[in-house]
Write a protein that holds these residues in place. Structure first.
Motif, PDB file in Angstrom:
ATOM      1  N   VAL A   1       0.840  -1.202   0.000  1.00 18.87           N
ATOM      2  CA  VAL A   1       0.000   0.000   0.000  1.00 18.87           C
ATOM      3  C   VAL A   1       0.872   1.248   0.000  1.00 18.87           C
ATOM      4  N   ALA A   2       1.905   1.266   0.846  1.00 20.54           N
ATOM      5  CA  ALA A   2       2.814   2.413   0.879  1.00 20.54           C
ATOM      6  C   ALA A   2       3.492   2.597  -0.475  1.00 20.54           C
ATOM      7  N   GLN A   3       3.846   1.501  -1.112  1.00 22.45           N
ATOM      8  CA  GLN A   3       4.474   1.558  -2.430  1.00 22.45           C
ATOM      9  C   GLN A   3       3.512   2.121  -3.471  1.00 22.45           C
ATOM     10  N   LEU A   4       2.254   1.694  -3.420  1.00 25.89           N
ATOM     11  CA  LEU A   4       1.246   2.194  -4.351  1.00 25.89           C
ATOM     12  C   LEU A   4       1.002   3.688  -4.158  1.00 25.89           C
ATOM     13  N   LEU A   5       0.957   4.124  -2.908  1.00 28.93           N
ATOM     14  CA  LEU A   5       0.763   5.542  -2.634  1.00 28.93           C
ATOM     15  C   LEU A   5       1.948   6.354  -3.135  1.00 28.93           C
ATOM     16  N   GLY A   6       3.165   5.856  -2.928  1.00 26.81           N
ATOM     17  CA  GLY A   6       4.351   6.533  -3.436  1.00 26.81           C
ATOM     18  C   GLY A   6       4.355   6.635  -4.948  1.00 26.81           C
ATOM     19  N   GLU A   7       3.903   5.570  -5.613  1.00 24.67           N
ATOM     20  CA  GLU A   7       3.840   5.585  -7.077  1.00 24.67           C
ATOM     21  C   GLU A   7       2.811   6.605  -7.567  1.00 24.67           C
ATOM     22  N   SER A   8       1.666   6.685  -6.894  1.00 21.66           N
ATOM     23  CA  SER A   8       0.646   7.668  -7.276  1.00 21.66           C
ATOM     24  C   SER A   8       1.170   9.085  -7.086  1.00 21.66           C
ATOM     25  N   LEU A   9       1.884   9.304  -5.997  1.00 18.48           N
ATOM     26  CA  LEU A   9       2.454  10.625  -5.740  1.00 18.48           C
ATOM     27  C   LEU A   9       3.478  11.001  -6.812  1.00 18.48           C
ATOM     28  N   ARG A  10       4.333  10.053  -7.178  1.00 18.53           N
ATOM     29  CA  ARG A  10       5.311  10.325  -8.241  1.00 18.53           C
ATOM     30  C   ARG A  10       4.622  10.668  -9.557  1.00 18.53           C
ATOM     31  N   GLU A  11       3.569   9.920  -9.862  1.00 17.28           N
ATOM     32  CA  GLU A  11       2.863  10.126 -11.133  1.00 17.28           C
ATOM     33  C   GLU A  11       2.239  11.519 -11.194  1.00 17.28           C
ATOM     34  N   VAL A  12       1.612  11.953 -10.102  1.00 16.82           N
ATOM     35  CA  VAL A  12       0.979  13.269 -10.082  1.00 16.82           C
ATOM     36  C   VAL A  12       2.031  14.368 -10.134  1.00 16.82           C
ATOM     37  N   ARG A  13       3.090  14.226  -9.356  1.00 16.46           N
ATOM     38  CA  ARG A  13       4.131  15.259  -9.345  1.00 16.46           C
ATOM     39  C   ARG A  13       4.848  15.342 -10.698  1.00 16.46           C
ATOM     40  N   LYS A  14       5.049  14.201 -11.339  1.00 11.28           N
ATOM     41  CA  LYS A  14       5.691  14.203 -12.648  1.00 11.28           C
ATOM     42  C   LYS A  14       4.856  14.990 -13.653  1.00 11.28           C
ATOM     43  N   HIS A  15       3.541  14.871 -13.546  1.00 10.34           N
ATOM     44  CA  HIS A  15       2.649  15.539 -14.481  1.00 10.34           C
ATOM     45  C   HIS A  15       2.498  17.028 -14.171  1.00 10.34           C
ATOM     46  N   ASP A  16       2.434  17.383 -12.846  1.00 11.13           N
ATOM     47  CA  ASP A  16       2.057  18.744 -12.460  1.00 11.13           C
ATOM     48  C   ASP A  16       3.214  19.638 -12.032  1.00 11.13           C
ATOM     49  N   SER A  17       4.309  19.065 -11.553  1.00  4.96           N
ATOM     50  CA  SER A  17       5.337  19.880 -10.909  1.00  4.96           C
ATOM     51  C   SER A  17       5.981  20.887 -11.849  1.00  4.96           C
ATOM     52  N   VAL A  18       6.145  20.525 -13.126  1.00  9.14           N
ATOM     53  CA  VAL A  18       6.749  21.453 -14.083  1.00  9.14           C
ATOM     54  C   VAL A  18       5.905  22.709 -14.224  1.00  9.14           C
ATOM     55  N   PHE A  19       4.598  22.532 -14.304  1.00 13.84           N
ATOM     56  CA  PHE A  19       3.704  23.675 -14.468  1.00 13.84           C
ATOM     57  C   PHE A  19       3.625  24.508 -13.191  1.00 13.84           C
ATOM     58  N   LEU A  20       3.641  23.842 -12.039  1.00 16.15           N
ATOM     59  CA  LEU A  20       3.612  24.569 -10.779  1.00 16.15           C
ATOM     60  C   LEU A  20       4.890  25.381 -10.594  1.00 16.15           C
ATOM     61  N   ALA A  21       6.005  24.807 -11.000  1.00 18.00           N
ATOM     62  CA  ALA A  21       7.284  25.498 -10.858  1.00 18.00           C
ATOM     63  C   ALA A  21       7.315  26.791 -11.670  1.00 18.00           C
ATOM     64  N   GLN A  22       6.607  26.822 -12.783  1.00 18.56           N
ATOM     65  CA  GLN A  22       6.573  28.032 -13.605  1.00 18.56           C
ATOM     66  C   GLN A  22       5.943  29.211 -12.865  1.00 18.56           C
ATOM     67  N   SER A  23       5.124  28.908 -11.868  1.00 19.45           N
ATOM     68  CA  SER A  23       4.502  29.955 -11.051  1.00 19.45           C
ATOM     69  C   SER A  23       5.104  29.988  -9.649  1.00 19.45           C
ATOM     70  N   ASN A  24       6.257  29.345  -9.494  1.00 18.91           N
ATOM     71  CA  ASN A  24       6.953  29.301  -8.202  1.00 18.91           C
ATOM     72  C   ASN A  24       6.096  28.691  -7.100  1.00 18.91           C
ATOM     73  N   VAL A  25       5.323  27.677  -7.461  1.00 13.72           N
ATOM     74  CA  VAL A  25       4.486  26.972  -6.496  1.00 13.72           C
ATOM     75  C   VAL A  25       5.159  25.654  -6.128  1.00 13.72           C
ATOM     76  N   ASP A  26       5.307  25.417  -4.842  1.00 11.50           N
ATOM     77  CA  ASP A  26       5.946  24.198  -4.353  1.00 11.50           C
ATOM     78  C   ASP A  26       5.015  23.011  -4.556  1.00 11.50           C
TER      79      ASP A  26
END
Length: 253
Positions: A84-109
């Motif tokens: 379960v912890a592994q699945l949650l970590g994988e979901s977190l990686r997937e979301v951050r991989k998709h969204d973090s680049v766009f958030l960084a453009q607005s200086n959002v952590d």
């Protein structure tokens, strides 16, 4: 900011999270940061979250969405809490991989952290902390609790009180004092508090409480803890090396 804490005791598990989210002094709102997944007599899983709200919500929603596909490993058919912890970590990686680049453009952590714990039939209770990168660690005998968010103000009481042998009732009191201490020192943490208790090997999520501003028990705990601290402080002896000094005198005279 937020504050979440989870305890792993011999008697069971205690989970608590605040509900305050702020994006500036004039943008304060309440969002639930506790999610439970319960299949009675098979598994009880509780997740606490802190960090970027869109990241944490999307990661948990993705975990839940994957659970609708029985052909793949998911939160409902995972054989262990490690899975379960592994699945949650994988979901977190997937979301951050998709969204973090766009958030960084607005200086959002895009940082986010989770605590996930519970029990699956056939194994003991387990408790994990999942980091923003998707990796995780497990609570043990020496450190039977995890905190995420604004942790420093509520940690001293937990360090002094909590051991694996602590009864659930004492653990709940300790957690509420920890929240009271945190809220007094940091306005970014606030009521309501979501509280859940799991009794070991029950495979049922028994006690749940939504603690609001007018909750009489929390008000009593807060008042009596404050009065008790003042009383203990007043009873402490003065330093011996001040006995011959008139501390009330004006040194300028």
């Amino acid at each position: 900011m937020t504050y979440c804490v989870a305890l792993k005791l011999n008697a069971g598990l205690v989970f608590a999270s605040d509900s305050r989210t702020n994006a500036g002094v004039d943008q304060i709102a309440c969002f639930k940061k506790m999610r439970s997944f319960v299949n009675a007599d098979d598994r009880v899983i509780v997740i606490l979250s802190s960090g970027n709200l869109s990241i944490t919500q999307n990661a948990i929603n993705l975990l839940e969405q994957h659970g609708r596909h029985a052909e793949r490993r998911n939160i409902w058919n995972a054989e262990t809490m490690f899975d379960v912890a592994q699945l949650l970590g994988e979901s977190l990686r997937e979301v951050r991989k998709h969204d973090s680049v766009f958030l960084a453009q607005s200086n959002v952590d895009s940082g986010a952290n989770f605590i996930v714990g519970g029990q699956i039939k056939g194994e003991d209770m387990r408790l994990f902390m999942v980091y923003a990168e998707g990796n995780f660690i497990e609570a043990g005998e020496e450190t039977p609790f995890f905190q995420i968010g604004e942790t420093k103000y509520g940690k001293p009481i937990i360090d002094r009180v909590i051991t694996p042998e602590t009864p659930l009732s004492d653990a709940v009191k300790c957690v509420l004092v920890s929240f009271d201490s945190t809220m007094r020192s940091n306005l970014s943490v606030g009521l309501p508090i979501d509280l859940a208790c799991y009794t070991a090997s029950s495979l049922q999520l028994g006690f749940q409480q939504h603690i609001t501003q007018d909750d009489p028990y929390f008000s009593q705990i807060s008042r009596r803890w404050s009065d008790g601290l003042k009383g203990v402080f007043a009873s402490l002896p003065n330093p011996e090396w001040l006995t011959d000094i008139d501390i009330n005198s004006d040194s300028s005279e």
